[in-house]
Write a protein that holds these residues in place. Structure first.
Motif, PDB file in Angstrom:
ATOM      1  N   LEU A 111       0.810  -1.204   0.004  1.00  0.00           N
ATOM      2  CA  LEU A 111      -0.071  -0.085  -0.018  1.00  0.00           C
ATOM      3  C   LEU A 111       0.795   1.086  -0.276  1.00  0.00           C
ATOM      4  N   ASP A 112       0.312   2.273  -0.571  1.00  0.00           N
ATOM      5  CA  ASP A 112       1.059   3.530  -0.758  1.00  0.00           C
ATOM      6  C   ASP A 112       0.923   4.406   0.617  1.00  0.00           C
ATOM      7  N   THR A 113       1.841   4.299   1.571  1.00  0.00           N
ATOM      8  CA  THR A 113       1.805   4.766   2.778  1.00  0.00           C
ATOM      9  C   THR A 113       2.212   6.154   2.747  1.00  0.00           C
ATOM     10  N   ASP A 114       2.668   6.465   1.608  1.00  0.00           N
ATOM     11  CA  ASP A 114       3.429   7.944   1.485  1.00  0.00           C
ATOM     12  C   ASP A 114       1.952   8.700   0.850  1.00  0.00           C
ATOM     13  N   LEU A 115       1.359   8.415   0.266  1.00  0.00           N
ATOM     14  CA  LEU A 115       0.036   8.774  -0.295  1.00  0.00           C
ATOM     15  C   LEU A 115      -0.761   9.241   0.828  1.00  0.00           C
ATOM     16  N   VAL A 116      -1.010   8.218   1.799  1.00  0.00           N
ATOM     17  CA  VAL A 116      -1.841   8.657   2.950  1.00  0.00           C
ATOM     18  C   VAL A 116      -1.293   9.707   3.860  1.00  0.00           C
ATOM     19  N   LYS A 117       0.084   9.518   3.873  1.00  0.00           N
ATOM     20  CA  LYS A 117       0.759  10.518   4.881  1.00  0.00           C
ATOM     21  C   LYS A 117       0.653  11.843   4.172  1.00  0.00           C
ATOM     22  N   ASN A 118       0.615  12.142   2.976  1.00  0.00           N
ATOM     23  CA  ASN A 118       0.859  13.318   2.197  1.00  0.00           C
ATOM     24  C   ASN A 118      -0.742  14.027   2.459  1.00  0.00           C
ATOM     25  N   LYS A 119      -1.665  13.230   2.145  1.00  0.00           N
ATOM     26  CA  LYS A 119      -3.205  13.659   2.308  1.00  0.00           C
ATOM     27  C   LYS A 119      -3.421  13.954   3.707  1.00  0.00           C
ATOM     28  N   ALA A 120      -3.089  13.185   4.758  1.00  0.00           N
ATOM     29  CA  ALA A 120      -3.038  13.347   6.008  1.00  0.00           C
ATOM     30  C   ALA A 120      -2.739  14.779   6.550  1.00  0.00           C
ATOM     31  N   HIS A 121      -1.107  15.230   6.072  1.00  0.00           N
ATOM     32  CA  HIS A 121      -0.395  16.332   6.171  1.00  0.00           C
ATOM     33  C   HIS A 121      -1.271  17.436   5.511  1.00  0.00           C
ATOM     34  N   GLY A 122      -1.785  17.104   4.452  1.00  0.00           N
ATOM     35  CA  GLY A 122      -2.614  18.361   3.864  1.00  0.00           C
ATOM     36  C   GLY A 122      -3.840  18.832   4.500  1.00  0.00           C
ATOM     37  N   GLN A 123      -4.290  17.792   5.312  1.00  0.00           N
ATOM     38  CA  GLN A 123      -5.392  18.131   6.239  1.00  0.00           C
ATOM     39  C   GLN A 123      -5.218  18.538   7.616  1.00  0.00           C
ATOM     40  N   GLY A 124      -3.745  18.495   7.787  1.00  0.00           N
ATOM     41  CA  GLY A 124      -3.304  19.043   9.182  1.00  0.00           C
ATOM     42  C   GLY A 124      -3.307  17.747  10.302  1.00  0.00           C
ATOM     43  N   ASP A 125      -3.344  16.775   9.777  1.00  0.00           N
ATOM     44  CA  ASP A 125      -3.252  15.414  10.607  1.00  0.00           C
ATOM     45  C   ASP A 125      -1.789  15.050  10.515  1.00  0.00           C
ATOM     46  N   VAL A 126      -0.932  15.179  11.513  1.00  0.00           N
ATOM     47  CA  VAL A 126       0.223  14.870  11.505  1.00  0.00           C
ATOM     48  C   VAL A 126       0.775  13.782  12.368  1.00  0.00           C
TER      49      VAL A 126
ATOM     50  N   HIS B 288      -0.206  10.015  14.214  1.00  0.00           N
ATOM     51  CA  HIS B 288      -0.810   8.666  13.903  1.00  0.00           C
ATOM     52  C   HIS B 288      -2.209   8.658  14.738  1.00  0.00           C
ATOM     53  N   GLU B 289      -2.212   9.644  15.768  1.00  0.00           N
ATOM     54  CA  GLU B 289      -3.565   9.667  16.711  1.00  0.00           C
ATOM     55  C   GLU B 289      -4.574  10.484  15.909  1.00  0.00           C
ATOM     56  N   ASP B 290      -3.907  11.514  15.396  1.00  0.00           N
ATOM     57  CA  ASP B 290      -4.757  12.411  14.185  1.00  0.00           C
ATOM     58  C   ASP B 290      -5.605  11.593  13.309  1.00  0.00           C
ATOM     59  N   ILE B 291      -4.707  10.878  12.460  1.00  0.00           N
ATOM     60  CA  ILE B 291      -5.165  10.235  11.406  1.00  0.00           C
ATOM     61  C   ILE B 291      -6.247   9.092  11.920  1.00  0.00           C
ATOM     62  N   ALA B 292      -5.751   8.468  12.824  1.00  0.00           N
ATOM     63  CA  ALA B 292      -7.177   7.382  13.746  1.00  0.00           C
ATOM     64  C   ALA B 292      -8.048   8.080  13.773  1.00  0.00           C
ATOM     65  N   ILE B 293      -8.276   9.311  14.321  1.00  0.00           N
ATOM     66  CA  ILE B 293      -9.361   9.932  14.778  1.00  0.00           C
ATOM     67  C   ILE B 293      -9.989  10.362  13.743  1.00  0.00           C
ATOM     68  N   ARG B 294      -9.570  10.746  12.599  1.00  0.00           N
ATOM     69  CA  ARG B 294     -10.162  11.118  11.258  1.00  0.00           C
ATOM     70  C   ARG B 294     -10.751  10.045  10.564  1.00  0.00           C
ATOM     71  N   ALA B 295     -10.014   8.902  10.548  1.00  0.00           N
ATOM     72  CA  ALA B 295     -10.498   7.553   9.922  1.00  0.00           C
ATOM     73  C   ALA B 295     -11.163   6.767  10.828  1.00  0.00           C
ATOM     74  N   GLY B 296     -11.563   7.081  11.986  1.00  0.00           N
ATOM     75  CA  GLY B 296     -12.628   6.180  12.786  1.00  0.00           C
ATOM     76  C   GLY B 296     -11.958   5.030  13.374  1.00  0.00           C
ATOM     77  N   ILE B 297     -10.424   4.999  13.369  1.00  0.00           N
ATOM     78  CA  ILE B 297     -10.012   3.445  13.641  1.00  0.00           C
ATOM     79  C   ILE B 297      -8.909   3.608  14.832  1.00  0.00           C
ATOM     80  N   ASP B 298      -8.440   2.726  15.445  1.00  0.00           N
ATOM     81  CA  ASP B 298      -7.686   2.593  16.291  1.00  0.00           C
ATOM     82  C   ASP B 298      -6.229   3.047  15.936  1.00  0.00           C
ATOM     83  N   ARG B 299      -5.421   3.814  16.959  1.00  0.00           N
ATOM     84  CA  ARG B 299      -4.107   4.205  16.695  1.00  0.00           C
ATOM     85  C   ARG B 299      -3.260   3.265  16.371  1.00  0.00           C
TER      86      ARG B 299
END
Length: 77
Positions: free
Chosen positions: A4-19, A21-32
């Motif tokens: 999987l393209d983890t860089d794509l997710v990381k770039n999209k997350a940073h673009g939304q201000g999610d820096v 793993h906790e930020d990403i987990a909260i936005r996606a509704g999954i466990d950190r």
């Protein structure tokens, strides 16, 4: 193995201000820990992949890295 393209997710997350793993987990509704394993290279479950894709507007086709195409060697007689 599925890659999987983890860089794509990381770039999209940073673009939304999610820096984090906790930020990403909260936005996606999954466990950190699921996010941490995803970025560590562990193949996640389909619900985790789907949640990350939906959270950041990523098509599943774009998230899955294409395997390198190899040409089998020619056999000569």
């Amino acid at each position: 193995m599925l890659r999987l393209d983890t860089d794509l997710v990381k770039n999209k997350a940073h673009g939304q201000g999610d820096v984090t793993h906790e930020d990403i987990a909260i936005r996606a509704g999954i466990d950190r820990s699921s996010v941490t394993r995803f970025f560590a290279g562990t193949v996640p479950t389909l619900p985790t992949v789907t949640a990350l894709a939906w959270a950041y507007g990523i098509k599943l086709d774009d998230l899955v890295l294409k395997a390198a195409t190899t040409v089998p060697p020619q056999v000569t007689a």
